[in-house]
Design an enzyme around this catalytic site. Structure first.
Site, PDB file in Angstrom:
ATOM      1  N   LYS A  57       0.823  -1.209   0.000  1.00 13.73           N
ATOM      2  CA  LYS A  57       0.000   0.000   0.000  1.00 13.73           C
ATOM      3  C   LYS A  57       0.863   1.267   0.000  1.00 13.73           C
ATOM      4  O   LYS A  57       0.413   2.321  -0.429  1.00 13.73           O
ATOM      5  CB  LYS A  57      -0.959  -0.021   1.174  1.00 13.73           C
ATOM      6  CG  LYS A  57      -1.896  -1.235   1.062  1.00 13.73           C
ATOM      7  CD  LYS A  57      -3.201  -1.086   1.734  1.00 13.73           C
ATOM      8  CE  LYS A  57      -4.207  -2.151   1.317  1.00 13.73           C
ATOM      9  NZ  LYS A  57      -3.668  -3.528   1.244  1.00 13.73           N
TER      10      LYS A  57
HETATM   11  C1  PLP Z   1      -4.258  -4.605   0.404  1.00 10.94           C
HETATM   12  C2  PLP Z   1      -3.464  -5.863   0.248  1.00 10.94           C
HETATM   13  C3  PLP Z   1      -3.752  -6.832  -0.741  1.00 10.94           C
HETATM   14  C4  PLP Z   1      -4.944  -6.715  -1.664  1.00 10.94           C
HETATM   15  O1  PLP Z   1      -4.816  -5.694  -2.613  1.00 10.94           O
HETATM   16  P1  PLP Z   1      -6.123  -5.171  -3.370  1.00 10.94           P
HETATM   17  O2  PLP Z   1      -5.668  -3.992  -4.149  1.00 10.94           O
HETATM   18  O3  PLP Z   1      -7.098  -4.798  -2.287  1.00 10.94           O
HETATM   19  O4  PLP Z   1      -6.617  -6.275  -4.223  1.00 10.94           O
HETATM   20  C5  PLP Z   1      -2.950  -7.955  -0.825  1.00 10.94           C
HETATM   21  N1  PLP Z   1      -1.908  -8.149   0.026  1.00 10.94           N
HETATM   22  C6  PLP Z   1      -1.600  -7.245   0.973  1.00 10.94           C
HETATM   23  C7  PLP Z   1      -0.458  -7.524   1.880  1.00 10.94           C
HETATM   24  C8  PLP Z   1      -2.342  -6.070   1.111  1.00 10.94           C
HETATM   25  O5  PLP Z   1      -2.024  -5.192   2.080  1.00 10.94           O
END
Ligand code: PLP
Length: 493
Positions: free
Chosen positions: A113
């Site tokens: 993120k």
């Molecule tokens: C948020 C997240 C995801 C999922 O990503 P999306 O964009 O919501 O599909 C997968 N793995 C981790 C570690 C995340 O923090």
């Protein structure tokens, strides 16, 4: 460039307006009216550039209200010193002849993120200025772990912003809790809520819809906003790393320029993988986007049957960021393929019945771009052990889901296209699951396990996590759900 709502082409706006608004007034998500396409020469030029300059080139195509210099400043700040692998913000490691891993977890919070949330606050502040907003923005976040910390780091000390994060007192891991309680920055606040994630989230929603409170804040020169993954300002920066991975693999000689590449993505809200689809549509040679889910396999079933059905049990798994039953960003994808009218109807059905059926034509279109699969927690644990034993490569549980789904996809389809597994978190954020997968006993708190995993593997833990225990706790407030508004009121005094 114009943006419109995924549910109607009537409401159009500029990129800056889309980023400021977050959500269209009909509840839809903003999407670009046209997806820019790039030439082979454009991609060729990216080969020799650093990540942040690749970002400038790609963001410029979507953000014509921003000058290249503005974007260059933002990308320089976002993808500079806070990343521990400077110049290679999304490093790609080759695992074997046709498999590589793109590590998106070298940012300040060790989760993917960061790739979007390091630059999104800067895009937001600049968009506010372009749209004539003079009040200070306060971002409110309810988090089940990763998003809250990444948003705090992204907004920390960004002028013209404040951020307040609410997390469920018993709903986040020890490491995640400590990461938030020790948060630095002069414009931040963190508060635990008695209850679970839903309590925190519905509390935040109630604050957003309180008109009286909004007026009170307005008089003080503030307004509230969110940093959700449905904001275009969060999706857009994610397109960059698909191009970046392609370039890195060409540069490494793993593929030839022009060859096709597939990506396998651990998926929750469908934001990450959708960014890959935009890259494909723009002209990046992508064969398949493989959507990997855990036990919450609503997307796997959807790709198989064309029916999206959220009426099913919810499982808490070892890959919590994928524990999602409503993948919000899927709406954008469907709108690009089937049009706004159909999407408006499907979202209505989802709201009232918890399900919708896109029919065979749209399912066929999706099948040309995507493959999908799922993997339960014990298979994911086995995958962590297998990768470690066979290749001395350490994966977190989310990445392991993708790795396992890719293995099964290849067996099933015979498609051996070179594929990049998108790695979304450092294994050190999930020490307990990873240690257990490697056959170790786990009987001490999460924050003690970092050292244990280092000893076991010889892989150095990332700096933002090793220093955690020594840091001072700044935020220890715990509030009842009905006291959340008071906490915001107090913070914005
Ligand atoms: C948020 C997240 C995801 C999922 O990503 P999306 O964009 O919501 O599909 C997968 N793995 C981790 C570690 C995340 O923090």
């Amino acid at each position: 460039m114009l943006y419109y709502s995924s549910r109607s082409e009537k409401e159009t706006c500029s990129a800056a307006q889309a980023i400021v608004k977050g959500l269209a007034s009909d509840g839809g998500l903003f999407m670009p009216a046209e997806i820019p396409s790039v030439s082979q020469d454009f991609i060729q030029e990216l080969l020799s550039l650093e990540y942040k300059e690749r970002a400038v080139r790609i963001l410029s195509l979507y953000l014509d209200e921003f000058t290249a210099d503005e974007l260059r400043n933002m990308a320089g700040e976002a993808y500079g010193p806070t990343f521990n692998e400077m110049g290679k913000n999304a490093p790609v490691r080759v695992l074997d002849d046709n498999t590589a891993v793109m590590e998106l977890y070298h940012g300040p919070t060790c989760a993917f993120k960061d790739m979007a949330l390091q630059i999104m606050p800067r895009l937001l502040v600049s968009s506010l200025r372009k749209t004539g907003e003079e009040r200070e923005v306060c971002i409110l976040v309810a988090t089940s772990g990763d998003t809250g910390k990444a948003a705090l780091e992204g907004f920390r000390d960004v002028p013209g912003t404040r951020i307040q994060v609410f997390y469920p007192e018993d709903g986040v891991s020890d490491v995640q809790k400590l990461q938030m309680r020790t948060q630095g920055g002069n414009n931040v606040s963190v508060c635990a809520v008695e209850g679970n994630f839903d309590d925190a989230q519905s509390g935040v929603k109630a604050i957003f819809s309180d008109r009286e409170f909004a007026e009170k804040l307005h008089d003080r020169g503030f307004f509230l906003s969110s940093a959700n993954s449905i904001n275009w300002g969060r999706l857009l920066p994610q397109i960059v790393y698909y191009f970046s991975a392609y370039c890195d693999l060409v540069n490494a000689g793993s593929i030839s320029f022009g060859d096709k590449l597939s990506f396998c993505v651990p998926t929750g809200n469908f934001g990450d993988i959708l960014a890959g689809w935009y890259a494909k549509r723009m002209g990046l040679p992508v064969e398949k986007l493989i959507c990997a889910s855990n036990d919450n396999r609503v997307l796997t079933d959807f790709f198989q049957t064309g029916v999206y059905d959220r009426n099913r049990p919810f499982y808490q798994t070892s890959s919590p960021s994928m524990d999602i039953l409503i993948s919000s960003n899927l709406e954008r994808q469907l709108s690009h393929l089937a049009g706004t009218e159909k999407v408006a109807q499907w979202m209505e059905e989802l709201k009232s019945n918890g399900r919708f059926d896109v029919g065979d034509t749209v399912r066929g279109l999706l099948g040309e771009e995507y493959a999908a699969g799922c993997c339960n927690a014990s298979d994911a644990a086995a995958e962590i052990a297998l990768q470690w034993n066979d290749r001395s490569y350490l994966m977190d549980p989310h990445t392991a889901v993708a790795s396992r789904v890719l293995r099964e996809y290849r067996q099933r389809s015979g498609d051996n296209t070179t594929t990049v597994i998108v790695s979304t978190a450092s294994p050190y954020k999930f020490c307990d699951s990873v240690l257990r997968a490697l056959g170790e006993e786990v009987n001490v708190p999460g924050t003690e396990l970092i050292h244990k995993l280092e000893e076991k593997t010889g892989w150095a833990a990332p700096a933002p996590l090793t220093g955690l225990k020594e840091r001072t706790v700044r935020f220890s407030d715990v509030v009842a759900k009905d006291q959340m508004l008071n906490a915001v009121d107090h913070f914005l005094k």
